[in-house]
Design a protein around this motif. Structure first.
Motif, PDB file in Angstrom:
ATOM      1  N   ASP A   1     -81.853 -18.126 -22.393  1.00 64.38           N
ATOM      2  CA  ASP A   1     -81.802 -17.069 -21.393  1.00 64.38           C
ATOM      3  C   ASP A   1     -81.162 -17.576 -20.098  1.00 64.38           C
ATOM      4  O   ASP A   1     -81.509 -18.653 -19.600  1.00 64.38           O
TER       5      ASP A   1
ATOM      6  N   ASP B   1     -88.929 -21.201 -21.544  1.00 59.53           N
ATOM      7  CA  ASP B   1     -89.344 -19.947 -20.936  1.00 59.53           C
ATOM      8  C   ASP B   1     -90.777 -20.092 -20.422  1.00 59.53           C
ATOM      9  O   ASP B   1     -91.355 -21.186 -20.469  1.00 59.53           O
TER      10      ASP B   1
ATOM     11  N   ASP C   1     -83.548 -18.489 -17.151  1.00 52.69           N
ATOM     12  CA  ASP C   1     -84.327 -19.706 -17.401  1.00 52.69           C
ATOM     13  C   ASP C   1     -83.439 -20.950 -17.338  1.00 52.69           C
ATOM     14  O   ASP C   1     -83.826 -21.972 -16.763  1.00 52.69           O
TER      15      ASP C   1
ATOM     16  N   THR D   1     -85.233 -21.934 -24.786  1.00 50.50           N
ATOM     17  CA  THR D   1     -84.575 -20.669 -24.481  1.00 50.50           C
ATOM     18  C   THR D   1     -83.124 -20.882 -24.073  1.00 50.50           C
ATOM     19  O   THR D   1     -82.767 -21.934 -23.533  1.00 50.50           O
TER      20      THR D   1
ATOM     21  N   SER E   1     -75.941 -14.797 -25.235  1.00 50.72           N
ATOM     22  CA  SER E   1     -76.817 -15.419 -24.243  1.00 50.72           C
ATOM     23  C   SER E   1     -76.076 -16.483 -23.446  1.00 50.72           C
ATOM     24  O   SER E   1     -76.173 -16.551 -22.214  1.00 50.72           O
TER      25      SER E   1
END
Length: 251
Positions: free
Chosen positions: A66, A58, A69, A64, A104
């Motif tokens: 995410d 990140d 990202d 991460t 996620s």
């Protein structure tokens, strides 16, 4: 336990592990910038790496899962290294809560070619099943007997792309015994499944040397070690890959 038989003759795979969970301050070659990491990956490929394993970061440089990202890092790497398989981590340290980790990953829009799943971690079977359902290959990370037992009884076991035998930071003299014990058990369950053997810190170069001897796949990079075989600091991942070529051979 007796010696582990070598794999049939084939070309060894050398994977570049770019960064790992290291803080970017640990080495000048580490960066939270996906573009800079991609340029480093391209140099590693030019030096002989055939695959890339990366931990997307990140903005603060933390690992991460995410979706935005992960997409940014994968796109940057694929642009810099066209046609090269790219893998990511799914480590539980990023998100210890299994439900949030799975949520996620379910949101990923840019998919890696493969992802590493540590079988000693809670939720490994569910993580692997999600990856496989989305067409992502699974590297089964085996660190110890706990992970080995969990993988051995996993419904996803036979669907894995390979087994990643990962040795901890340990003295060189115990590397062979530790590795051969894990390899032998994997061979009992999945005799034809590819194995990638690697270590970290003190065990990194001894494990790579043993992988070359046994004709197993291997990896090297700043995730696993910051130093060359002679103890000098490695300037970047490409230097580590070039050094590895002195140990690995085309079979």
């Amino acid at each position: 336990m007796g010696a582990v038989p070598a794999e049939p003759e084939r070309r060894m795979l050398v994977q570049a592990c770019l960064n790992g969970a290291r803080d970017v301050t640990e080495h000048p070659g580490l960066s939270a910038d996906a573009t800079l990491a991609a340029a480093d990956a391209a140099r590693a490929v030019a030096a002989g790496a055939q695959e890339i394993h990366v931990h997307p970061k990140d903005a603060e440089g933390r690992d991460t899962l995410d979706a935005d990202d992960v997409a940014t890092w994968l796109r940057a790497l694929r642009s810099a290294c066209p046609g090269v398989p790219i893998g990511v981590t799914t480590g539980a340290w990023i998100e210890p809560d299994v439900e949030r980790r799975l949520a996620s990953m379910a949101e990923w829009t840019e998919l890696p070619d493969y992802a590493s799943v540590n079988w000693h971690e809670t939720g490994a079977d569910r993580v692997a099943a999600l990856l496989l359902s989305r067409g992502v290959g699974v590297e089964a990370g085996i660190w110890d007997s706990t992970g080995l037992e969990a993988w051995s009884s996993s419904p996803s076991r036979a669907e894995c792309t390979r087994v990643l035998i990962e040795l901890p930071d340990e003295a060189a003299e115990v590397v062979r015994r530790h590795a051969e014990g894990l390899i032998a058990h994997v061979r009992l369950d999945e005799p034809s499944m590819p194995i990638l053997l690697h270590g970290e810190e003190r065990s990194a170069w001894p494990a790579l040397t043993l992988a070359a001897e046994l004709r197993l796949d291997t990896r090297i990079g700043l995730e696993d070690t910051l130093t060359l075989p002679d103890g000098r600091s490695a300037p970047d991942n490409a230097a580590l890959v070039r050094a590895a070529s002195g140990f690995t051979t085309v079979y």
